[in-house]
Design a protein around this motif. Structure first.
Motif, mmCIF file in Angstrom:
data_model
loop_
_atom_site.group_PDB
_atom_site.id
_atom_site.type_symbol
_atom_site.label_atom_id
_atom_site.label_comp_id
_atom_site.label_asym_id
_atom_site.label_seq_id
_atom_site.Cartn_x
_atom_site.Cartn_y
_atom_site.Cartn_z
ATOM 1 N N VAL A 278 -48.170 -15.444 12.702
ATOM 2 C CA VAL A 278 -47.200 -14.533 12.105
ATOM 3 C C VAL A 278 -47.626 -14.230 10.670
ATOM 4 O O VAL A 278 -47.977 -15.137 9.903
ATOM 5 C CB VAL A 278 -45.786 -15.145 12.111
ATOM 6 N N ASP A 279 -47.628 -12.963 10.321
ATOM 7 C CA ASP A 279 -47.889 -12.515 8.950
ATOM 8 C C ASP A 279 -46.534 -12.466 8.234
ATOM 9 O O ASP A 279 -45.764 -11.515 8.403
ATOM 10 C CB ASP A 279 -48.554 -11.134 8.983
ATOM 11 N N PHE A 280 -46.241 -13.494 7.448
ATOM 12 C CA PHE A 280 -44.912 -13.595 6.849
ATOM 13 C C PHE A 280 -44.700 -12.567 5.740
ATOM 14 O O PHE A 280 -43.580 -12.089 5.550
ATOM 15 C CB PHE A 280 -44.653 -15.013 6.353
ATOM 16 N N ALA A 281 -45.768 -12.221 5.031
ATOM 17 C CA ALA A 281 -45.627 -11.169 4.018
ATOM 18 C C ALA A 281 -45.283 -9.841 4.697
ATOM 19 O O ALA A 281 -44.405 -9.096 4.245
ATOM 20 C CB ALA A 281 -46.904 -11.047 3.207
ATOM 21 N N GLY A 282 -45.977 -9.552 5.794
ATOM 22 C CA GLY A 282 -45.673 -8.338 6.547
ATOM 23 C C GLY A 282 -44.283 -8.365 7.138
ATOM 24 O O GLY A 282 -43.577 -7.340 7.180
ATOM 25 N N LEU A 283 -43.865 -9.560 7.601
ATOM 26 C CA LEU A 283 -42.523 -9.687 8.168
ATOM 27 C C LEU A 283 -41.459 -9.463 7.090
ATOM 28 O O LEU A 283 -40.445 -8.799 7.334
ATOM 29 C CB LEU A 283 -42.364 -11.078 8.796
ATOM 30 N N ALA A 284 -41.712 -9.984 5.894
ATOM 31 C CA ALA A 284 -40.772 -9.773 4.788
ATOM 32 C C ALA A 284 -40.627 -8.298 4.469
ATOM 33 O O ALA A 284 -39.513 -7.802 4.221
ATOM 34 C CB ALA A 284 -41.240 -10.550 3.553
ATOM 35 N N ALA A 285 -41.748 -7.586 4.488
ATOM 36 C CA ALA A 285 -41.697 -6.145 4.228
ATOM 37 C C ALA A 285 -40.939 -5.423 5.339
ATOM 38 O O ALA A 285 -40.176 -4.483 5.079
ATOM 39 C CB ALA A 285 -43.114 -5.598 4.098
ATOM 40 N N MET A 286 -41.130 -5.856 6.587
ATOM 41 C CA MET A 286 -40.449 -5.219 7.717
ATOM 42 C C MET A 286 -38.938 -5.356 7.603
ATOM 43 O O MET A 286 -38.202 -4.402 7.851
ATOM 44 C CB MET A 286 -40.921 -5.837 9.043
ATOM 45 N N VAL A 287 -38.486 -6.544 7.221
ATOM 46 C CA VAL A 287 -37.045 -6.785 7.207
ATOM 47 C C VAL A 287 -36.428 -6.519 5.829
ATOM 48 O O VAL A 287 -35.200 -6.560 5.680
ATOM 49 C CB VAL A 287 -36.717 -8.222 7.660
ATOM 50 N N GLY A 288 -37.280 -6.256 4.834
ATOM 51 C CA GLY A 288 -36.750 -5.966 3.502
ATOM 52 C C GLY A 288 -36.137 -7.160 2.816
ATOM 53 O O GLY A 288 -35.145 -7.017 2.083
ATOM 54 N N ASP A 289 -36.705 -8.342 3.032
ATOM 55 C CA ASP A 289 -36.174 -9.561 2.429
ATOM 56 C C ASP A 289 -37.351 -10.405 1.966
ATOM 57 O O ASP A 289 -38.055 -11.016 2.785
ATOM 58 C CB ASP A 289 -35.325 -10.326 3.446
ATOM 59 N N LEU A 290 -37.584 -10.456 0.655
ATOM 60 C CA LEU A 290 -38.750 -11.154 0.117
ATOM 61 C C LEU A 290 -38.717 -12.655 0.382
ATOM 62 O O LEU A 290 -39.765 -13.307 0.397
ATOM 63 C CB LEU A 290 -38.848 -10.900 -1.391
ATOM 64 N N ALA A 293 -41.059 -14.115 3.097
ATOM 65 C CA ALA A 293 -42.482 -14.351 2.836
ATOM 66 C C ALA A 293 -42.793 -15.825 2.617
ATOM 67 O O ALA A 293 -43.932 -16.265 2.805
ATOM 68 C CB ALA A 293 -42.939 -13.534 1.631
ATOM 69 N N GLU A 294 -41.794 -16.605 2.235
ATOM 70 C CA GLU A 294 -41.996 -18.033 1.967
ATOM 71 C C GLU A 294 -41.701 -18.904 3.190
ATOM 72 O O GLU A 294 -41.826 -20.133 3.115
ATOM 73 C CB GLU A 294 -41.108 -18.462 0.798
ATOM 74 N N ALA A 295 -41.307 -18.307 4.279
ATOM 75 C CA ALA A 295 -40.969 -19.088 5.479
ATOM 76 C C ALA A 295 -42.226 -19.695 6.094
ATOM 77 O O ALA A 295 -43.330 -19.173 5.963
ATOM 78 C CB ALA A 295 -40.253 -18.205 6.494
ATOM 79 N N ASN A 296 -42.044 -20.809 6.783
ATOM 80 C CA ASN A 296 -43.158 -21.460 7.476
ATOM 81 C C ASN A 296 -43.222 -21.094 8.945
ATOM 82 O O ASN A 296 -44.275 -21.213 9.573
ATOM 83 C CB ASN A 296 -43.039 -22.983 7.335
ATOM 84 N N THR A 297 -42.102 -20.688 9.525
ATOM 85 C CA THR A 297 -42.049 -20.304 10.933
ATOM 86 C C THR A 297 -41.184 -19.066 11.080
ATOM 87 O O THR A 297 -40.359 -18.755 10.205
ATOM 88 C CB THR A 297 -41.443 -21.429 11.804
ATOM 89 N N GLU A 300 -37.561 -20.046 11.012
ATOM 90 C CA GLU A 300 -37.036 -20.214 9.660
ATOM 91 C C GLU A 300 -36.768 -18.853 9.025
ATOM 92 O O GLU A 300 -35.746 -18.658 8.348
ATOM 93 C CB GLU A 300 -38.025 -21.005 8.800
ATOM 94 N N ALA A 301 -37.662 -17.908 9.267
ATOM 95 C CA ALA A 301 -37.455 -16.552 8.739
ATOM 96 C C ALA A 301 -36.181 -15.943 9.309
ATOM 97 O O ALA A 301 -35.401 -15.292 8.590
ATOM 98 C CB ALA A 301 -38.658 -15.679 9.073
ATOM 99 N N TYR A 302 -35.946 -16.170 10.597
ATOM 100 C CA TYR A 302 -34.734 -15.654 11.247
ATOM 101 C C TYR A 302 -33.482 -16.296 10.656
ATOM 102 O O TYR A 302 -32.460 -15.630 10.443
ATOM 103 C CB TYR A 302 -34.815 -15.908 12.752
ATOM 104 N N GLU A 303 -33.571 -17.585 10.361
ATOM 105 C CA GLU A 303 -32.428 -18.266 9.758
ATOM 106 C C GLU A 303 -32.142 -17.726 8.361
ATOM 107 O O GLU A 303 -30.984 -17.711 7.909
ATOM 108 C CB GLU A 303 -32.687 -19.776 9.728
ATOM 109 N N MET A 309 -33.038 -9.248 11.365
ATOM 110 C CA MET A 309 -34.476 -9.449 11.552
ATOM 111 C C MET A 309 -34.840 -9.405 13.033
ATOM 112 O O MET A 309 -35.822 -8.772 13.430
ATOM 113 C CB MET A 309 -34.913 -10.783 10.967
ATOM 114 N N ALA A 310 -34.062 -10.084 13.874
ATOM 115 C CA ALA A 310 -34.365 -10.102 15.306
ATOM 116 C C ALA A 310 -34.378 -8.685 15.873
ATOM 117 O O ALA A 310 -35.256 -8.337 16.675
ATOM 118 C CB ALA A 310 -33.357 -10.974 16.046
#
Length: 349
Positions: A278-290, A293-297, A300-303, A309-310
């Motif tokens: 998973v590209d967490f920086a890209g995921l942060a940009a997708m969901v608009g929540d910086l 980007a610091e999530a490990n899974t 965790e990003a969903y939480e 996000m889902a």
């Protein structure tokens, strides 16, 4: 630079190769009068393995040989199984029969016809070649019954895709090269393809591929799909989708957890953790929540980001699949399921 200290994974031999070796050794006893301690065969790509006999029995007009399957370092459920072949004269050329633990085909769409023993075409050809070779050597007619059995095979088959593919009563005798290459994806992807073939032959217009047992159970219950509509996709989304483009079904549902579907949304089609991340920086940009980007899974990003996000992941996964695999006119939908089996996002419905 290669690392000479890296352990080399040991290859093994397919059930088809073992059955071929057992056939040859049994014919040597039937027509030649004596058992050998080990037997060598030539595989389709020229390899020449030698197999020790684990079982050798004979009586009036028949001979039986067992070969213990060695799958090398591959985690194969049939590793250690005894592949047994009994040969006896036939008045109808070469006849294949399913003994104990070898399945019978009950659904169309497989390379072997309904009602036939589940012995695939390449192993059949390998055994046929051995019969003709031994018949020429001993001056016999190549007319034999070849009965293949695998003691305990019915129980082992429950760990395979055979019941879903309509192969009942036991295992399939498989192999296109005779060689088992450790941790190869080929066998899994081939099983996905056979599942698609069976679904199409049955006239199904809706199939589903899921990443695991929980998502599969949820998707199957949601759409009341029969077992043979459920493709064992696992991590191999690309292996399933590429084959569906050439062998289309009207509607395809893809179900999985947030982590695997996030990878799909980001363009991966092999969803295994060792082969895509998973590209967490890209995921942060997708969901608009910086913070994402610091999530490990992905969980965790969903939480952190919540249900929004889902839904964004489901929408983007659908867009990726449609862009890459939509040319065949297939309708796709995406379902994301949590670990309890609850649907947390859907797209394409």
């Amino acid at each position: 630079m290669s690392d000479d200290t890296t352990p080399q994974l040991r290859r093994g031999w397919t059930t088809g190769a073992c059955a071929t070796a057992a056939t040859k050794a049994a014919l040597m006893r039937l027509w030649g009068g004596a058992f050998v301690r080990e037997v060598g065969i030539v595989l389709p790509k020229g390899e020449t393995p030698v197999f020790p006999l684990a079982l050798a029995e004979a009586g009036e007009g028949w001979a039986r040989v067992g070969i213990t399957k060695d799958a090398g370092d591959d985690p194969d459920v049939t590793h250690g199984a005894l592949i047994v072949v009994t040969v006896r004269p036939s008045d109808k050329g070469i006849v294949f029969q399913a003994g104990e633990g070898v399945g019978t085909v009950t659904k169309p769409g497989l390379p072997i016809g309904v009602g036939e023993p589940a012995i695939n075409p390449v192993p059949r050809q390998m055994m046929t070649d051995v019969v003709e070779e031994m018949a020429a050597h001993y001056g016999q007619r190549p007319d034999v019954v070849i009965e293949v059995s695998v003691p305990g095979g019915a129980e082992i088959a429950l760990k395979t895709w055979n019941p879903r593919l309509g192969i009942t009563g036991g295992l399939s005798i498989l192999g296109t090269t005779g060689v088992v290459r450790p941790f190869s994806c080929a066998a899994w992807i081939a099983s996905i393809h056979r599942g698609i073939d069976v679904a199409r032959a049955a006239g199904l217009t809706h199939v589903a591929g899921c990443t695991g047992a929980t998502s599969e159970a949820t998707v199957q219950a949601l759409y009341a799909l029969p077992d043979h509509a459920m493709l064992d996709m696992g991590d191999f989304a690309g292996g399933m989708l590429k084959y569906l483009v050439k062998h289309p079904v009207g509607r395809v549902t893809i179900g999985g957890g947030i982590g695997k579907i996030t990878k799909l949304a980001q363009g991966a089609v092999d969803l295994h953790s060792a082969r895509s991340q998973v590209d967490f920086a890209g995921l942060a940009a997708m969901v608009g929540d910086l913070r994402v980007a610091e999530a490990n899974t992905a969980l965790e990003a969903y939480e952190i980001a919540g249900p929004m996000m889902a839904q964004k992941v489901a929408d983007q996964a659908l867009a990726q699949v449609q862009a890459r695999f939509g040319a065949a006119g297939i309708t796709y939908d995406i379902i994301i399921i949590d670990r309890k089996g609850t649907i947390i996002a859907r797209a394409g419905v």
